[in-house]
Design an enzyme around this catalytic site. Sequence first.
Site: not given
Length: 314
Positions: A142, A145, A147, A174, A187, A190-191, A211, A274
């Site tokens: 990750r 993205y 850093e 998010n 997420v 997708n869901f 989240r 995370p």
Amino acid sequence: MKKRILVTGGGGFLGSHLCETLLEQGHEVLCVDNFYTGCKKNISHLLCNNEFEFMRHDVTFPLYVEVDEIYNLACPASPIHYQTDPVQTTKTSVHGAINMLGLAKRVKARILQASTSEVYGSPTEHPQTEAYWGNVNPIGPRACYDEGKRCAETLFFDYHRQHRLRIKVARIFNTYGPRMALNDGRVVSNFIIQALKNEPITVYGNGKQTRSFCFVDDLVRGLIRLMDTKDDFTGPVNLGNPGEFTVLELAERIIALTGSSSRIEHLPLPENDPTQRKPDIRLAREVMGWEPTVNLEQGLAVTIEYFRRMLGAM
Ligand code: NAD
Ligand code: UDP
Ligand code: UDP
């Protein structure tokens, strides 16, 4: 007052909503995008507006235009997309920031950076305030993205201190809503797609990671409110919805709201995912008088309808 505003990444999910709102407010909008993850369809309805202009351009290359304000959103945001070509992701964040800051310096424009809660990494403080320095693995998958975005923040603050640029840094948590790409991989999309197709809902790990989900309209209002703050306010400022949900709770809500017969399928947890995330938004409340107004149930209902239409049209 009517302004000429540049939105980089304007062909993406957040950017297209931002362009739309800025046009509604009577501004002239120059949208720049290379369609790495965005698409023409997101902005096709704006092309007939005389105040809207689109330029296909990669922000890692210099850009010479004349504008009053810059919203720098160009960067893939979904883990599957930003990890596909990680070197390009870092280049987009870092070279993109340098070019847009150079542009802002030359034309004396205000400039806002779409930073991210990812600068906090897998946080050891909860909820996260802007004072927290983060817990990021600099060499993990990750990092390109996380850093990249951290370095972009560094550049913004150094241009501010060294060249007196008027900067605004938003740490976006998010965010979801209509116009997330069907293949976005995050997420919420997708869901919803899995639920609407009655396919298994892919929960990564045990689903206990949390989240906070902000609806796009609230977020866009927050970005514009931040740009309009006084010159001496730079941020960084958290923008997100403080409601906190486990991924499993999100799956269950989406199944209930769609009336789906999907079952939950557990897949391996991605590396460095995370474990918890929730914004402390006191600063945004105090300085900008901003807070989200759309709760998860309401936002999901609108987003589910959007994806129902999209899947129906296929
Ligand atoms: P998105 O992928 O839909 O939009 C990003 C846009 O940037 C796309 O249109 C893409 O084509 C464009 N782009 C990528 N690289 C580019 C380059 N080199 N030159 C020009 N354009 C380029 O993602 P989004 O969710 O709309 O995110 C927008 C911004 O907000 C990103 O900077 C992202 O890091 C930030 N952000 C988003 C979230 C979220 O939850 N949506 C959270 C935190 C931060
Ligand atoms: N830049 C740009 N548009 C401009 C001005 C600058 O894209 O209108 C780019 C330029 O290519 C440079 C970067 O922004 O690489 C940083 O500009 P700055 O003036 O800060 O630095 P320098 O040009 O001195 O390297
Ligand atoms: N996630 C999941 N199933 C999916 C996509 C994501 O369980 O199909 C999880 C992911 O592991 C993470 C959370 O949902 O814990 C949010 O992932 P997303 O990619 O949306 O954003 P992130 O916050 O990780 O950048």
